[in-house]
Enzyme design. Sequence first.
Site, PDB file in Angstrom:
ATOM      1  N   TRP A 157       0.813  -1.221   0.000  1.00  0.00           N
ATOM      2  CA  TRP A 157       0.000   0.000   0.000  1.00  0.00           C
ATOM      3  C   TRP A 157       0.846   1.271   0.000  1.00  0.00           C
ATOM      4  O   TRP A 157       0.343   2.348  -0.277  1.00  0.00           O
ATOM      5  CB  TRP A 157      -0.952   0.011   1.209  1.00  0.00           C
ATOM      6  CG  TRP A 157      -0.261  -0.197   2.526  1.00  0.00           C
ATOM      7  CD1 TRP A 157      -0.151  -1.382   3.201  1.00  0.00           C
ATOM      8  CD2 TRP A 157       0.438   0.772   3.312  1.00  0.00           C
ATOM      9  NE1 TRP A 157       0.573  -1.209   4.365  1.00  0.00           N
ATOM     10  CE2 TRP A 157       0.956   0.111   4.462  1.00  0.00           C
ATOM     11  CE3 TRP A 157       0.695   2.144   3.172  1.00  0.00           C
ATOM     12  CZ2 TRP A 157       1.696   0.767   5.448  1.00  0.00           C
ATOM     13  CZ3 TRP A 157       1.443   2.799   4.151  1.00  0.00           C
ATOM     14  CH2 TRP A 157       1.924   2.112   5.271  1.00  0.00           C
ATOM     15  N   ASN A 158       2.131   1.185   0.352  1.00  0.00           N
ATOM     16  CA  ASN A 158       2.858   2.429   0.627  1.00  0.00           C
ATOM     17  C   ASN A 158       3.266   3.198  -0.635  1.00  0.00           C
ATOM     18  O   ASN A 158       3.494   4.401  -0.576  1.00  0.00           O
ATOM     19  CB  ASN A 158       4.064   2.178   1.544  1.00  0.00           C
ATOM     20  CG  ASN A 158       5.064   1.219   0.968  1.00  0.00           C
ATOM     21  OD1 ASN A 158       4.750   0.477   0.031  1.00  0.00           O
ATOM     22  ND2 ASN A 158       6.258   1.195   1.510  1.00  0.00           N
ATOM     23  N   LYS A 181      -2.567  -8.381  -7.756  1.00  0.00           N
ATOM     24  CA  LYS A 181      -3.447  -8.089  -6.613  1.00  0.00           C
ATOM     25  C   LYS A 181      -2.821  -6.951  -5.808  1.00  0.00           C
ATOM     26  O   LYS A 181      -1.765  -7.130  -5.202  1.00  0.00           O
ATOM     27  CB  LYS A 181      -3.632  -9.309  -5.712  1.00  0.00           C
ATOM     28  CG  LYS A 181      -4.797  -9.101  -4.737  1.00  0.00           C
ATOM     29  CD  LYS A 181      -4.673  -9.859  -3.455  1.00  0.00           C
ATOM     30  CE  LYS A 181      -3.693  -9.252  -2.489  1.00  0.00           C
ATOM     31  NZ  LYS A 181      -4.084  -7.951  -1.908  1.00  0.00           N
ATOM     32  N   PRO A 182      -3.461  -5.780  -5.825  1.00  0.00           N
ATOM     33  CA  PRO A 182      -2.916  -4.666  -5.032  1.00  0.00           C
ATOM     34  C   PRO A 182      -3.286  -4.841  -3.557  1.00  0.00           C
ATOM     35  O   PRO A 182      -4.154  -5.635  -3.220  1.00  0.00           O
ATOM     36  CB  PRO A 182      -3.632  -3.451  -5.610  1.00  0.00           C
ATOM     37  CG  PRO A 182      -4.933  -3.979  -6.135  1.00  0.00           C
ATOM     38  CD  PRO A 182      -4.692  -5.417  -6.550  1.00  0.00           C
ATOM     39  N   ALA A 183      -2.639  -4.065  -2.696  1.00  0.00           N
ATOM     40  CA  ALA A 183      -2.933  -4.111  -1.259  1.00  0.00           C
ATOM     41  C   ALA A 183      -4.389  -3.730  -1.011  1.00  0.00           C
ATOM     42  O   ALA A 183      -4.952  -2.889  -1.715  1.00  0.00           O
ATOM     43  CB  ALA A 183      -2.018  -3.140  -0.535  1.00  0.00           C
ATOM     44  N   GLY A 237       6.448  -6.703   0.459  1.00  0.00           N
ATOM     45  CA  GLY A 237       5.671  -6.687   1.700  1.00  0.00           C
ATOM     46  C   GLY A 237       6.499  -7.245   2.837  1.00  0.00           C
ATOM     47  O   GLY A 237       7.735  -7.161   2.829  1.00  0.00           O
ATOM     48  N   SER A 238       5.823  -7.865   3.785  1.00  0.00           N
ATOM     49  CA  SER A 238       6.513  -8.252   5.024  1.00  0.00           C
ATOM     50  C   SER A 238       7.329  -9.531   4.846  1.00  0.00           C
ATOM     51  O   SER A 238       7.030 -10.372   3.993  1.00  0.00           O
ATOM     52  CB  SER A 238       5.498  -8.452   6.141  1.00  0.00           C
ATOM     53  OG  SER A 238       4.815  -9.667   5.938  1.00  0.00           O
ATOM     54  N   GLU A 259      10.699  -8.516  -2.192  1.00  0.00           N
ATOM     55  CA  GLU A 259      11.240  -7.274  -1.636  1.00  0.00           C
ATOM     56  C   GLU A 259      10.554  -7.103  -0.286  1.00  0.00           C
ATOM     57  O   GLU A 259       9.385  -6.744  -0.216  1.00  0.00           O
ATOM     58  CB  GLU A 259      10.957  -6.126  -2.603  1.00  0.00           C
ATOM     59  CG  GLU A 259      11.846  -4.930  -2.363  1.00  0.00           C
ATOM     60  CD  GLU A 259      11.117  -3.823  -1.650  1.00  0.00           C
ATOM     61  OE1 GLU A 259      11.199  -3.795  -0.400  1.00  0.00           O
ATOM     62  OE2 GLU A 259      10.487  -3.003  -2.331  1.00  0.00           O
ATOM     63  N   LEU A 260      11.295  -7.429   0.781  1.00  0.00           N
ATOM     64  CA  LEU A 260      10.665  -7.599   2.099  1.00  0.00           C
ATOM     65  C   LEU A 260      11.079  -6.488   3.070  1.00  0.00           C
ATOM     66  O   LEU A 260      11.590  -5.463   2.647  1.00  0.00           O
ATOM     67  CB  LEU A 260      11.016  -8.992   2.625  1.00  0.00           C
ATOM     68  CG  LEU A 260      10.720 -10.125   1.624  1.00  0.00           C
ATOM     69  CD1 LEU A 260      11.164 -11.469   2.156  1.00  0.00           C
ATOM     70  CD2 LEU A 260       9.245 -10.152   1.244  1.00  0.00           C
ATOM     71  N   CYS A 293      10.001   0.973   2.955  1.00  0.00           N
ATOM     72  CA  CYS A 293      10.864  -0.137   3.414  1.00  0.00           C
ATOM     73  C   CYS A 293      12.325   0.297   3.515  1.00  0.00           C
ATOM     74  O   CYS A 293      13.096  -0.337   4.232  1.00  0.00           O
ATOM     75  CB  CYS A 293      10.792  -1.304   2.443  1.00  0.00           C
ATOM     76  SG  CYS A 293       9.147  -1.899   2.238  1.00  0.00           S
ATOM     77  N   GLU A 392      10.862  -2.549  12.220  1.00  0.00           N
ATOM     78  CA  GLU A 392      10.556  -1.325  11.469  1.00  0.00           C
ATOM     79  C   GLU A 392       9.414  -0.568  12.140  1.00  0.00           C
ATOM     80  O   GLU A 392       8.354  -1.157  12.359  1.00  0.00           O
ATOM     81  CB  GLU A 392      10.051  -1.699  10.071  1.00  0.00           C
ATOM     82  CG  GLU A 392      11.084  -1.813   9.003  1.00  0.00           C
ATOM     83  CD  GLU A 392      10.422  -2.198   7.673  1.00  0.00           C
ATOM     84  OE1 GLU A 392      10.650  -1.494   6.691  1.00  0.00           O
ATOM     85  OE2 GLU A 392       9.687  -3.198   7.619  1.00  0.00           O
TER      86      GLU A 392
HETATM   87  C1  SIN Z   1       9.497   0.551  -0.626  1.00  0.00           C
HETATM   88  O1  SIN Z   1       9.257   1.145   0.407  1.00  0.00           O
HETATM   89  O2  SIN Z   1       9.453  -0.677  -0.676  1.00  0.00           O
HETATM   90  C2  SIN Z   1       9.840   1.250  -1.902  1.00  0.00           C
HETATM   91  C3  SIN Z   1      10.546   2.507  -1.724  1.00  0.00           C
HETATM   92  C4  SIN Z   1      11.146   3.049  -2.988  1.00  0.00           C
HETATM   93  O3  SIN Z   1      10.913   2.580  -4.101  1.00  0.00           O
HETATM   94  O4  SIN Z   1      11.917   3.984  -2.857  1.00  0.00           O
END
Ligand code: SIN
Length: 490
Positions: A157-158, A181-183, A237-238, A259-260, A293, A392
């Site tokens: 979602w971010n 599938k989006p958040a 995600g997580s 990408e966690l 992240c 985090e």
């Molecule tokens: C993320 O928070 O996973 C992506 C951040 C970014 O692309 O800079």
Amino acid sequence: MLTLSEQALLRSQNLIDDRWCDAGLGARLPVADPATGETFANVPDSDAGDARLAVDAAAAAFPEWSRRPARERAQLLKRWHALILAHQEDLARIISTEQGKPLKEARGEVQYGASYVEWFAEEATRICGDIVAEAVPGRKLLVLKEPVGVVAAITPWNFPLAMIARKIAPALAAGCTVVAKPAEDTPLTALALVWLAQQAGMPAGVLNIVTASREHTPGVVDAWLADSRVRKITFTGSTPVGKHLARESAATLKKLSLELGGNAPFIVFEDADLDAAVDGLMASKFRNGGQTCVCPNRVYVHDAVHDAFVERLAQRVGALHVGPATEEAAQIGPMINARAVDKIARHVEDAVARGARVVTGGKRVRTADGPHYYAPTVLADATPAMELSCEETFGPVAPIFRFRDEAEVIRDANDTPFGLAAYFYSNDIRRIWRVAQALETGMVGINEGAIAAEAAPFGGVKESGYGREGSRHGLDDYMHTKYLCQGQLG
Ligand code: SIN
């Protein structure tokens, strides 16, 4: 009701095989305003049946799409790119409304996401194999790059636009077809993006999207995990969910890009340019209200410059404007939901109970817009015993740890299961190479806080996952390598 220049961008259905449709069982997923938690739209709450229909469409479209000349795929991606930029303001408003990202940053996210579409449109035409020198006379050894097949993209979602764009664009460029599938918190931006792809002329079945609630998401994802036609899963995600995907995809040995979570260190050495370091921390820590992240989660400052750095940082952080994301002046919008604000508050309370000092912020903020805000915060005297040092925070909180020597800070920075990003500021060229190599992360910002770019490989090591997004490596992750050996040529 969200009013846009192009109201058709606001979709409330899935796209499967070029047809906008409701979930098979008719269930709906409410979309909430992050500031208040109140529903302002709704989309399908899909289940395993819908997920399988999406794979049927993607699998049927794959043979034709994968055989299309790369230049045609590239042209389609370029048309999509142009449409995204043409609708930048509407897309930014959707992002701000459903995610709480300040409008200025949301405009930046549209450009950032679009840059991946353009980059991979260009890369599509540069996919190359090899011809290898033969070891035996009369033979030719050739290496081809081929698309892996149907790709399932599961996005967070971010960055509701940029993350899905940087997964879908390389997949399509490589010749794969996609189910996405989006958040559950931010489906509207993804649906708008897919609608624009349809307007650009995406053939039926090449790009499919289903939306689902937290409760129904496992059903959708498990259907994709179990389906041998899905050849790759790409997920942001997580770490616990990433591990689940890795375990469950083993049965059909899918390719994975994960990408966690991160726990990024940000180190300020005694020889750093302090103003540059403050600028870098502001850019990387407070972007998206600290909900990224790659945000620094632990800020290490050398004893010799500690007090000066904290003072300059606190002045900047205290001046950040907190307010409704869709207001031009906003620099910190609402957090994504009540759970997120609770977690931030819990981390700060735990830190203070264990001896941290609040330099600025340190409290929830209620604006006229709603209760889900947290004041941008600087905490001094942070220690490894605090929860925010291991987990985090995903919020606008910068905890400062004091250190005295390089070896000690490298050890502390690496003392985490995560390894996504790290940052450090120093003007000593020997130290720069030493530290960059010693940090156990997939990405390192050296005298730089904003490191992501379409031309760079984004991704982590250790429990932050594997696979890369962006750059030529990001395209390679959607292809496999086929070796041809032709004999009897002598
Ligand atoms: C993320 O928070 O996973 C992506 C951040 C970014 O692309 O800079």
